[in-house]
Design a protein around this motif. Structure first.
Motif, PDB file in Angstrom:
ATOM      1  N   ARG A   1       3.272  18.837  -2.716  1.00  0.00           N
ATOM      2  CA  ARG A   1       2.174  19.816  -2.753  1.00  0.00           C
ATOM      3  C   ARG A   1       2.605  21.117  -3.429  1.00  0.00           C
ATOM      4  NH1 ARG A   1       0.874  18.328   3.251  1.00  0.00           N
ATOM      5  NH2 ARG A   1      -0.953  16.967   3.034  1.00  0.00           N
ATOM      6  N   SER A   2       3.802  21.583  -3.083  1.00  0.00           N
ATOM      7  CA  SER A   2       4.252  22.864  -3.633  1.00  0.00           C
ATOM      8  C   SER A   2       4.502  22.792  -5.135  1.00  0.00           C
ATOM      9  CB  SER A   2       5.519  23.337  -2.917  1.00  0.00           C
ATOM     10  OG  SER A   2       6.631  22.510  -3.226  1.00  0.00           O
ATOM     11  N   HIS A   3       4.719  21.562  -5.643  1.00  0.00           N
ATOM     12  CA  HIS A   3       4.939  21.376  -7.075  1.00  0.00           C
ATOM     13  C   HIS A   3       3.671  20.928  -7.809  1.00  0.00           C
ATOM     14  CE1 HIS A   3       9.246  21.092  -5.788  1.00  0.00           C
ATOM     15  NE2 HIS A   3       9.439  21.683  -6.951  1.00  0.00           N
ATOM     16  N   SER A   4       2.540  20.863  -7.117  1.00  0.00           N
ATOM     17  CA  SER A   4       1.321  20.325  -7.725  1.00  0.00           C
ATOM     18  C   SER A   4       0.840  21.175  -8.896  1.00  0.00           C
ATOM     19  CB  SER A   4       0.212  20.227  -6.674  1.00  0.00           C
ATOM     20  OG  SER A   4      -1.007  19.799  -7.283  1.00  0.00           O
ATOM     21  N   PHE A   5       0.714  20.530 -10.030  1.00  0.00           N
ATOM     22  CA  PHE A   5       0.284  21.182 -11.265  1.00  0.00           C
ATOM     23  C   PHE A   5      -1.228  21.374 -11.312  1.00  0.00           C
ATOM     24  CE2 PHE A   5      -1.021  20.434 -15.798  1.00  0.00           C
ATOM     25  CZ  PHE A   5      -0.485  21.583 -16.364  1.00  0.00           C
ATOM     26  N   LEU A   6      -1.976  20.464 -10.673  1.00  0.00           N
ATOM     27  CA  LEU A   6      -3.431  20.477 -10.799  1.00  0.00           C
ATOM     28  C   LEU A   6      -4.141  21.305  -9.730  1.00  0.00           C
ATOM     29  CD1 LEU A   6      -4.211  16.741 -11.714  1.00  0.00           C
ATOM     30  CD2 LEU A   6      -4.140  18.722 -13.245  1.00  0.00           C
TER      31      LEU A   6
ATOM     32  N   GLU B   1       0.825  -1.210   0.000  1.00  0.00           N
ATOM     33  CA  GLU B   1       0.000   0.000   0.000  1.00  0.00           C
ATOM     34  C   GLU B   1       0.861   1.262   0.000  1.00  0.00           C
ATOM     35  OE1 GLU B   1      -2.559  -0.246   3.342  1.00  0.00           O
ATOM     36  OE2 GLU B   1      -3.913  -1.698   2.421  1.00  0.00           O
ATOM     37  N   LYS B   2       1.964   1.211   0.710  1.00  0.00           N
ATOM     38  CA  LYS B   2       2.845   2.376   0.799  1.00  0.00           C
ATOM     39  C   LYS B   2       3.753   2.524  -0.424  1.00  0.00           C
ATOM     40  CE  LYS B   2       1.908   4.084   4.956  1.00  0.00           C
ATOM     41  NZ  LYS B   2       1.477   5.477   5.183  1.00  0.00           N
ATOM     42  N   SER B   3       3.712   1.552  -1.331  1.00  0.00           N
ATOM     43  CA  SER B   3       4.607   1.604  -2.487  1.00  0.00           C
ATOM     44  C   SER B   3       4.297   2.786  -3.404  1.00  0.00           C
ATOM     45  CB  SER B   3       4.542   0.292  -3.282  1.00  0.00           C
ATOM     46  OG  SER B   3       3.239   0.078  -3.813  1.00  0.00           O
ATOM     47  N   LEU B   4       3.078   3.354  -3.307  1.00  0.00           N
ATOM     48  CA  LEU B   4       2.760   4.554  -4.077  1.00  0.00           C
ATOM     49  C   LEU B   4       3.753   5.655  -3.757  1.00  0.00           C
ATOM     50  CD1 LEU B   4       0.973   6.455  -5.819  1.00  0.00           C
ATOM     51  CD2 LEU B   4      -0.370   6.882  -3.746  1.00  0.00           C
ATOM     52  N   PHE B   5       4.265   5.662  -2.519  1.00  0.00           N
ATOM     53  CA  PHE B   5       5.189   6.719  -2.120  1.00  0.00           C
ATOM     54  C   PHE B   5       6.499   6.658  -2.900  1.00  0.00           C
ATOM     55  CE2 PHE B   5       3.326   7.308   2.430  1.00  0.00           C
ATOM     56  CZ  PHE B   5       2.197   7.887   1.868  1.00  0.00           C
ATOM     57  N   ILE B   6       6.819   5.496  -3.474  1.00  0.00           N
ATOM     58  CA  ILE B   6       8.015   5.414  -4.315  1.00  0.00           C
ATOM     59  C   ILE B   6       7.839   6.310  -5.532  1.00  0.00           C
ATOM     60  CG2 ILE B   6       9.406   3.893  -5.784  1.00  0.00           C
ATOM     61  CD1 ILE B   6       8.711   1.611  -3.832  1.00  0.00           C
ATOM     62  N   THR B   7       6.671   6.199  -6.166  1.00  0.00           N
ATOM     63  CA  THR B   7       6.384   6.998  -7.359  1.00  0.00           C
ATOM     64  C   THR B   7       6.315   8.482  -7.041  1.00  0.00           C
ATOM     65  OG1 THR B   7       5.157   5.148  -8.344  1.00  0.00           O
ATOM     66  CG2 THR B   7       4.733   7.338  -9.238  1.00  0.00           C
ATOM     67  N   THR B   8       5.610   8.831  -5.961  1.00  0.00           N
ATOM     68  CA  THR B   8       5.448  10.241  -5.632  1.00  0.00           C
ATOM     69  C   THR B   8       6.770  10.856  -5.175  1.00  0.00           C
ATOM     70  OG1 THR B   8       4.582   9.470  -3.492  1.00  0.00           O
ATOM     71  CG2 THR B   8       2.983  10.169  -5.137  1.00  0.00           C
ATOM     72  N   THR B   9       7.578  10.075  -4.454  1.00  0.00           N
ATOM     73  CA  THR B   9       8.905  10.549  -4.067  1.00  0.00           C
ATOM     74  C   THR B   9       9.765  10.793  -5.295  1.00  0.00           C
ATOM     75  OG1 THR B   9       8.846   9.433  -1.921  1.00  0.00           O
ATOM     76  CG2 THR B   9      11.021   9.926  -2.827  1.00  0.00           C
ATOM     77  N   ALA B  10       9.662   9.901  -6.281  1.00  0.00           N
ATOM     78  CA  ALA B  10      10.431  10.061  -7.513  1.00  0.00           C
ATOM     79  C   ALA B  10      10.019  11.330  -8.257  1.00  0.00           C
ATOM     80  CB  ALA B  10      10.240   8.846  -8.416  1.00  0.00           C
ATOM     81  N   ALA B  11       8.718  11.636  -8.271  1.00  0.00           N
ATOM     82  CA  ALA B  11       8.255  12.852  -8.940  1.00  0.00           C
ATOM     83  C   ALA B  11       8.868  14.091  -8.297  1.00  0.00           C
ATOM     84  CB  ALA B  11       6.731  12.921  -8.894  1.00  0.00           C
TER      85      ALA B  11
ATOM     86  N   TRP C   1      -0.502  15.090 -10.839  1.00  0.00           N
ATOM     87  CA  TRP C   1      -0.840  13.888 -10.082  1.00  0.00           C
ATOM     88  C   TRP C   1      -1.186  12.736 -11.013  1.00  0.00           C
ATOM     89  CZ3 TRP C   1      -5.364  10.967  -9.374  1.00  0.00           C
ATOM     90  CH2 TRP C   1      -5.407  10.176  -8.220  1.00  0.00           C
ATOM     91  N   VAL C   2      -0.619  11.585 -10.853  1.00  0.00           N
ATOM     92  CA  VAL C   2       0.198  11.276  -9.703  1.00  0.00           C
ATOM     93  C   VAL C   2       1.665  11.158 -10.070  1.00  0.00           C
ATOM     94  CG1 VAL C   2      -0.177   8.822 -10.043  1.00  0.00           C
ATOM     95  CG2 VAL C   2       0.341   9.609  -7.761  1.00  0.00           C
ATOM     96  N   ASN C   3       1.962  10.922 -11.361  1.00  0.00           N
ATOM     97  CA  ASN C   3       3.326  10.506 -11.679  1.00  0.00           C
ATOM     98  C   ASN C   3       3.936  11.163 -12.907  1.00  0.00           C
ATOM     99  OD1 ASN C   3       1.544   9.194 -13.431  1.00  0.00           O
ATOM    100  ND2 ASN C   3       2.990   7.541 -13.801  1.00  0.00           N
ATOM    101  N   ASP C   4       3.392  12.269 -13.385  1.00  0.00           N
ATOM    102  CA  ASP C   4       3.958  12.961 -14.541  1.00  0.00           C
ATOM    103  C   ASP C   4       4.545  14.296 -14.110  1.00  0.00           C
ATOM    104  OD1 ASP C   4       3.191  10.950 -16.301  1.00  0.00           O
ATOM    105  OD2 ASP C   4       1.270  11.894 -16.754  1.00  0.00           O
ATOM    106  N   VAL C   5       5.621  14.701 -14.766  1.00  0.00           N
ATOM    107  CA  VAL C   5       6.227  16.002 -14.496  1.00  0.00           C
ATOM    108  C   VAL C   5       6.019  16.891 -15.717  1.00  0.00           C
ATOM    109  CG1 VAL C   5       8.383  17.238 -14.024  1.00  0.00           C
ATOM    110  CG2 VAL C   5       7.916  15.047 -12.888  1.00  0.00           C
ATOM    111  N   TYR C   6       5.533  18.101 -15.455  1.00  0.00           N
ATOM    112  CA  TYR C   6       5.208  19.051 -16.519  1.00  0.00           C
ATOM    113  C   TYR C   6       6.084  20.295 -16.432  1.00  0.00           C
ATOM    114  CZ  TYR C   6       1.023  16.857 -18.480  1.00  0.00           C
ATOM    115  OH  TYR C   6       0.161  16.012 -19.141  1.00  0.00           O
ATOM    116  N   LEU C   7       6.326  20.884 -17.586  1.00  0.00           N
ATOM    117  CA  LEU C   7       7.045  22.148 -17.668  1.00  0.00           C
ATOM    118  C   LEU C   7       6.413  22.951 -18.798  1.00  0.00           C
ATOM    119  CD1 LEU C   7       9.518  23.801 -16.611  1.00  0.00           C
ATOM    120  CD2 LEU C   7      10.842  22.764 -18.465  1.00  0.00           C
ATOM    121  N   ASN C   8       6.010  24.169 -18.499  1.00  0.00           N
ATOM    122  CA  ASN C   8       5.346  25.019 -19.503  1.00  0.00           C
ATOM    123  C   ASN C   8       4.137  24.320 -20.123  1.00  0.00           C
ATOM    124  OD1 ASN C   8       7.327  27.033 -19.109  1.00  0.00           O
ATOM    125  ND2 ASN C   8       8.680  26.050 -20.596  1.00  0.00           N
TER     126      ASN C   8
END
Length: 331
Positions: free
Chosen positions: A270-275, A147-157, A176-183
């Motif tokens: 949270r501070s990097h949240s795009f949505l 269940e806590k393995s989601l934190f691997i993905t979010t930590t990586a983001a 959310w949950v696992n993509d990084v965006y720029l511009n």
């Protein structure tokens, strides 16, 4: 270590300086002829090496081959890292999962110049052309529940965002949950695959795959993703940028990974949240809903205020956000 690897290691550590054949031969305990043959093999592998009589050899400023040596010189972690770099693979995740089953240690990292069968979420293909991106997987053996393995993905983001900020000064965000965006464009995808120990509910291993578009491919992105795909740089890929960002992501991830169970990453997430603050449309089962994203919970769930006024929290995999969410933030 092969002689050519040792020569490359010396050249990488002394970029901008000339090392004579005699210096290299003496430090490596080999003949000058062996050094000369190693230089030839490195040039055949794509390395640009300048040779000047009475001065020696140096990597040309424009030499930009992704190697164990080029990444290692920028690593900043006390976590044991076992780097592997290959020119082309099917999928770094697929190959590293096989190594995990064979007992490879935590900290094994496989980096590829390109992938022919890169993997994204929901079985999608991840475009992975050579020379313009970095595609790598990390082998983990975490002490956490499935269940806590989601934190691997979010930590990586978070690690990807903070690494890009550190190296380039740019300001990426996490969709959310696992993509990084720029511009307003996707520049990075993250996929975690794991083997679950059903007896204790933990993980035997997890393989974390990360793909980052550093520059736009010369032929552009494929038509089917052109509207959403982007890259960190609009022009050509700067020299050493792939090595620098690879090393920064690996270093930052392992710094956060030490405290995986404590949610230490969540404030940065949270501070990097795009949505957050954006109006979105999403599917939940057969139903379609609209709402405004109000934030991210401590468990990395998406918090949404539906048009009906109801406040809901959704976990990864529970909802499918529709395209077109990149609209101006709701007031």
């Amino acid at each position: 270590m092969r002689i050519q690897d040792a020569v490359l290691d010396a050249l990488e550590k002394n970029r901008g300086e000339y090392l004579s054949g005699e210096q290299l031969a003496s430090s490596l305990g080999v003949s000058r002829n062996a050094v000369w043959k190693a230089i030839q093999k490195l040039e055949e592998a794509g390395h640009k090496i300048r040779a000047v009589p009475k001065r020696g050899y140096t990597l040309a400023p424009e030499s930009d081959v992704l190697t164990v040596q080029s990444v290692s010189r920028f690593l900043d972690t006390d976590m044991p890292v076992y780097l592997q770099v290959q020119t082309e693979v099917t999928s770094t995740n697929t190959l590293l999962k096989a190594q995990a089953e064979q007992g490879a240690p935590e900290g094994t990292v496989l980096i590829a110049e390109s992938q022919t069968a890169g993997k994204g979420r929901l079985g999608r293909h991840f475009t992975s052309p050579p020379g313009t991106g970095i595609y790598f997987s990390l082998l983990l053996r975490p002490h956490c529940t499935a269940e806590k393995s989601l934190f691997i993905t979010t930590t990586a983001a978070v690690a990807v965002c903070e690494a890009i900020e550190q190296v380039t000064g740019l300001n990426p965000q996490i969709k959310w949950v696992n993509d990084v965006y720029l511009n307003e464009k996707k520049v990075c995808g993250i996929l975690t695959e794991a083997s679950v120990d059903f007896e204790n509910g933990g993980l035997n291993w997890a393989v974390l795959g990360i793909g980052i578009n550093i520059a736009v491919p010369e032929e552009g992105f494929p038509e089917e993703i052109r509207s959403i795909a982007g890259a960190i740089f609009d022009g050509p890929c700067p020299v050493e940028m792939r090595s620098r960002i690879s090393a920064a992501v690996i270093s930052r991830f392992f710094a956060l990974y030490k405290n995986l169970g404590s949610n230490a990453f969540i404030e940065s997430y949270r501070s990097h949240s795009f949505l957050t603050g954006r109006a979105i449309t999403f599917s939940l089962g057969e139903e379609t809903y609209r709402g405004v994203v109000t934030g991210i919970s401590d468990e990395a769930h998406l918090l949404v205020r539906l048009d009906s006024g109801e406040e809901r929290a959704f976990s990864a995999g529970e909802v499918q956000i529709h395209k077109g969410f990149a609209n101006p933030k709701a007031e």
